[in-house]
Design an enzyme around this catalytic site. Structure first.
Site, short mmCIF file in Angstrom:
data_model
loop_
_atom_site.label_atom_id
_atom_site.label_comp_id
_atom_site.label_asym_id
_atom_site.label_seq_id
_atom_site.Cartn_x
_atom_site.Cartn_y
_atom_site.Cartn_z
N LYS A 23 0.83 -1.21 0.00
CA LYS A 23 0.00 0.00 0.00
C LYS A 23 0.87 1.26 0.00
O LYS A 23 0.64 2.18 -0.78
CB LYS A 23 -0.90 0.00 1.24
CG LYS A 23 -1.52 1.33 1.58
CD LYS A 23 -2.38 1.26 2.82
CE LYS A 23 -1.68 1.59 4.11
NZ LYS A 23 -1.39 3.01 4.37
N ASN A 24 1.87 1.27 0.88
CA ASN A 24 2.66 2.49 1.05
C ASN A 24 3.62 2.75 -0.10
O ASN A 24 4.20 3.83 -0.19
CB ASN A 24 3.42 2.46 2.38
CG ASN A 24 2.49 2.66 3.56
OD1 ASN A 24 1.31 2.95 3.38
ND2 ASN A 24 3.01 2.49 4.76
N ARG A 93 -4.46 10.75 4.74
CA ARG A 93 -3.36 11.71 4.83
C ARG A 93 -2.39 11.62 3.67
O ARG A 93 -1.78 12.61 3.28
CB ARG A 93 -2.60 11.51 6.13
CG ARG A 93 -3.33 12.01 7.34
CD ARG A 93 -2.43 11.88 8.54
NE ARG A 93 -1.11 12.43 8.23
CZ ARG A 93 -0.77 13.71 8.38
NH1 ARG A 93 -1.64 14.56 8.85
NH2 ARG A 93 0.43 14.12 8.06
N CYS A 117 -4.78 12.56 13.23
CA CYS A 117 -5.35 11.25 13.02
C CYS A 117 -5.22 10.46 14.31
O CYS A 117 -4.73 10.99 15.31
CB CYS A 117 -4.67 10.53 11.87
SG CYS A 117 -3.02 9.98 12.29
N ARG A 122 0.16 14.70 13.15
CA ARG A 122 1.07 14.32 12.07
C ARG A 122 1.31 15.54 11.20
O ARG A 122 0.59 15.82 10.26
CB ARG A 122 0.46 13.16 11.25
CG ARG A 122 0.43 11.89 12.06
CD ARG A 122 -0.22 10.76 11.32
NE ARG A 122 0.63 10.15 10.31
CZ ARG A 122 0.25 9.11 9.59
NH1 ARG A 122 -0.95 8.59 9.76
NH2 ARG A 122 1.04 8.61 8.68
N PRO A 123 2.37 16.29 11.53
CA PRO A 123 2.63 17.56 10.83
C PRO A 123 3.05 17.35 9.38
O PRO A 123 3.41 16.23 8.99
CB PRO A 123 3.79 18.16 11.63
CG PRO A 123 4.43 17.03 12.34
CD PRO A 123 3.39 15.98 12.55
N ILE A 124 2.97 18.42 8.58
CA ILE A 124 3.45 18.35 7.19
C ILE A 124 4.54 19.39 6.94
O ILE A 124 4.81 19.76 5.81
CB ILE A 124 2.30 18.50 6.16
CG1 ILE A 124 1.54 19.80 6.39
CG2 ILE A 124 1.38 17.32 6.16
CD1 ILE A 124 0.71 20.21 5.17
N ASP A 125 5.18 19.84 8.04
CA ASP A 125 6.19 20.89 7.91
C ASP A 125 7.34 20.48 6.96
O ASP A 125 7.88 21.32 6.24
CB ASP A 125 6.74 21.28 9.29
CG ASP A 125 7.29 20.08 10.05
OD1 ASP A 125 6.53 19.11 10.23
OD2 ASP A 125 8.47 20.09 10.43
N ASP A 311 4.74 0.40 11.89
CA ASP A 311 3.53 -0.22 11.35
C ASP A 311 3.38 -1.70 11.74
O ASP A 311 2.35 -2.32 11.43
CB ASP A 311 3.47 -0.08 9.82
CG ASP A 311 3.14 1.35 9.41
OD1 ASP A 311 2.84 2.17 10.28
OD2 ASP A 311 3.19 1.63 8.19
N ARG A 403 -8.80 -0.28 5.07
CA ARG A 403 -7.99 0.78 4.45
C ARG A 403 -6.66 0.24 3.94
O ARG A 403 -6.10 0.78 2.98
CB ARG A 403 -7.69 1.88 5.48
CG ARG A 403 -8.80 2.87 5.69
CD ARG A 403 -8.29 4.05 6.49
NE ARG A 403 -6.94 4.37 6.05
CZ ARG A 403 -5.93 4.70 6.86
NH1 ARG A 403 -6.12 4.79 8.14
NH2 ARG A 403 -4.73 4.95 6.38
C1 UD1 Z 1 4.51 6.69 6.33
C2 UD1 Z 1 3.60 5.51 6.16
C3 UD1 Z 1 3.01 5.09 7.50
C4 UD1 Z 1 4.12 4.86 8.51
C5 UD1 Z 1 5.06 6.06 8.57
C6 UD1 Z 1 6.27 5.84 9.45
C7 UD1 Z 1 2.77 5.93 3.92
C8 UD1 Z 1 1.61 6.23 3.07
N1 UD1 Z 1 2.53 5.90 5.23
O1 UD1 Z 1 3.71 7.77 6.80
O2 UD1 Z 1 2.26 3.90 7.31
O3 UD1 Z 1 3.57 4.63 9.78
O4 UD1 Z 1 5.54 6.37 7.25
O5 UD1 Z 1 7.01 4.74 8.97
O6 UD1 Z 1 3.85 5.69 3.45
N2 UD1 Z 1 6.93 14.24 10.60
C9 UD1 Z 1 7.20 15.56 10.86
N3 UD1 Z 1 6.96 16.46 9.86
C10 UD1 Z 1 6.48 16.11 8.63
C11 UD1 Z 1 6.22 14.76 8.38
C12 UD1 Z 1 6.45 13.84 9.41
O7 UD1 Z 1 7.63 15.91 11.95
O8 UD1 Z 1 6.31 16.98 7.78
C13 UD1 Z 1 7.15 13.22 11.67
C14 UD1 Z 1 5.90 12.45 12.05
O9 UD1 Z 1 5.12 13.11 13.01
C15 UD1 Z 1 6.49 11.17 12.57
C16 UD1 Z 1 7.73 10.98 11.71
O10 UD1 Z 1 8.03 12.26 11.16
O11 UD1 Z 1 6.90 11.30 13.91
C17 UD1 Z 1 7.57 9.99 10.61
O12 UD1 Z 1 6.44 10.31 9.82
P1 UD1 Z 1 6.43 10.07 8.26
O13 UD1 Z 1 7.59 9.22 7.89
O14 UD1 Z 1 6.23 11.36 7.56
O15 UD1 Z 1 5.13 9.25 8.08
P2 UD1 Z 1 4.30 9.24 6.77
O16 UD1 Z 1 5.24 9.38 5.62
O17 UD1 Z 1 3.14 10.18 6.89
#
Ligand code: UD1
Length: 423
Positions: A23-24, A93, A117, A122-125, A311, A403
């Site tokens: 999926k990912n 997301r 969630c 879960r920030p997008i910074d 995961d 999902r």
């Molecule tokens: C992806 C996976 C999800 C998995 C996660 C961690 C997909 C679709 N989903 O989610 O199943 O649980 O990796 O292996 O691939 N963070 C920030 N800022 C950001 C983005 C993330 O601080 O802009 C932090 C998050 O809060 C978290 C960490 O970075 O603590 C890892 O998150 P991230 O690797 O981004 O997870 P996803 O890519 O959303």
């Protein structure tokens, strides 16, 4: 009425299961189709809700999707739009993955801001930091993230995409996609090293992108002016593989797992073995799993690849709730990701959670009851726990499980599980 699983536990699993595409990996790969007007053909695409959501998102932007079993053809009959609507983004997301490709190809993206969630904030910074480094401007208005490239298009640069939380999988993928069509060279330092990033880079390379270093913490992308059509088979799902390893072991069973990539699960396999599970790596696509004579407690910490994936934490916690001794689990990626612990405790488990750390005192048997999933992997953990109990349990709110698992109960049934989907 919401659909639920009714599970009569106590049956050891046996037989063989075939793992689906990840999926990912499939989600960013589908987003990558935005980067070209030409047709992309994908194989081994899992059939699950998040993938359907990504189809809806691509269709809303103007792509045409034709699916036949696990093969998906993505075409672009008309011009593309650049707005990802709230009704779709709030369902998943990973919708944020269309940002990079849209800005790279069309110079603009308006993405409804994804909210929190069940795993906590879960920030997008990092997504924003990365696209801004490529010279885009970002602003948020009316709950939307509005991103624009400069007139001449995105411009390659050297950036560091990690934060105090480490690297981000989706942010790395987003910026990797954006950089393929940027001018000049981009170096992403602090990149995520997950196999799904590597699989995305493989597709992008087939489309004509120039990428080196995917799978390491420094990825170099030499921008090209256009990308073309390609054909690609999605890599096997390492999380589904891990889930079936635990399903076999928690029920005292033995199964063969086909079409997986054992290499992607090295650390998990090491810890599963320490926990008493016998795992034979038959070849580079096949595992044979057998429950050990006893389940042993282990301590583990979730960390980015190649270490133990967050995961698989919930599923392993279900197993360890039945192990001899005390296990300490440290969740560093999503410290709030322990909703399943309270439900497992309703089945008799002894788990205490404090500040991202779970302490499990193993018990001999779980007891059957009704439990509720609150997230995808936590829901799977409850199914595994129910398979290990003697009586009949119900797992509610299985839309979370739908999902992310392809034909979950069909595959379990084939292995001898007594599981039925009902209203
Ligand atoms: C992806 C996976 C999800 C998995 C996660 C961690 C997909 C679709 N989903 O989610 O199943 O649980 O990796 O292996 O691939 N963070 C920030 N800022 C950001 C983005 C993330 O601080 O802009 C932090 C998050 O809060 C978290 C960490 O970075 O603590 C890892 O998150 P991230 O690797 O981004 O997870 P996803 O890519 O959303």
């Amino acid at each position: 009425m919401l659909t639920k699983f009714v599970i009569e536990g106590g049956h050891a699993l046996s037989g063989a299961v075939t793992i689906s595409g990840a999926k990912n990996a499939a989600l960013p790969i589908l987003a990558a189709t935005i980067l070209t007007k030409e047709t992309i053909t994908l194989h081994n695409v899992p059939v699950l809700e998040d993938i359907s959501t990504m189809f809806s998102l691509l269709e809303s932007l103007g792509k045409k999707i034709t699916r036949k079993d696990n093969t998906v053809i993505i075409e672009e009959p008309n011009s593309l739009g650049y707005e990802a609507p709230y009704e779709i983004v709030n369902r998943m997301r990973a919708s944020i993955a269309v940002m990079g490709p849209l800005v790279a190809r069309l110079g603009k993206a308006i993405i409804s801001m994804p909210g929190g969630c069940n795993l906590g904030p879960r920030p997008i910074d990092l997504h924003i930091k990365g696209i801004e480094a490529l010279s885009a401007t970002c602003c948020t208005t009316h709950g939307n993230l509005d991103v624009s490239a400069p007139e001449q298009g995105l411009i390659g640069t050297i950036m560091n995409l990690s934060s105090k939380n480490g690297s981000s999988v989706l942010a790395t993928e987003n910026i990797l996609m954006a950089a393929t069509l940027s001018k000049g060279t981009t170096i992403i330092n602090g990149a995520a090293k997950e196999p799904e990033v590597v699989d995305l880079a493989k597709l992008l390379t087939k489309m004509g992108a120039k990428i080196s270093g995917a799978g390491t913490e420094s990825i170099t992308i030499e921008g090209v002016s256009t990308l073309h059509g390609a054909e690609h088979a999605v890599v096997a799902d390492r999380i589904e593989t891990g889930t079936f390893i635990i399903a076999a072991a928690i029920t005292g069973g033995e199964i063969t797992i086909n079409n997986c990539v054992p290499e992607h699960l090295e650390e998990a396999i090491r810890l599963f073995r320490e926990a008493g599970i016998s795992i034979d790596i038959i070849d580079d696509k096949t595992l044979f799993v057998k429950a050990g004579s006893s389940k042993k407690a282990v301590d583990f910490t979730t960390l980015p690849h190649p270490l133990f994936p967050t995961d698989l934490q919930s599923q392993f916690v279900a197993y360890l709730s039945l192990a001899e001794g005390k296990s300490i689990i440290t969740e560093t990626i999503y410290p709030d990701r322990f909703m399943h612990a309270a439900e497992l405790n309703r089945m008799g488990a002894n788990i205490t959670v404090d500040n991202g750390i779970a302490k499990i005192i193993g018990i001999k048997e779980l007891s059957s009851t009704s439990v509720m999933s609150s997230d995808l992997r936590g829901g799977a953990a409850l199914v595994l726990a129910a398979l290990a109990t003697k009586g009949t349990s119900e797992v509610l709110r299985i839309y979370h499980i739908d999902r992310g698992y392809d034909k979950f109960e069909e595959k379990l049934k084939k292995l001898g599980a007594h599981i039925t989907r009902t209203n």
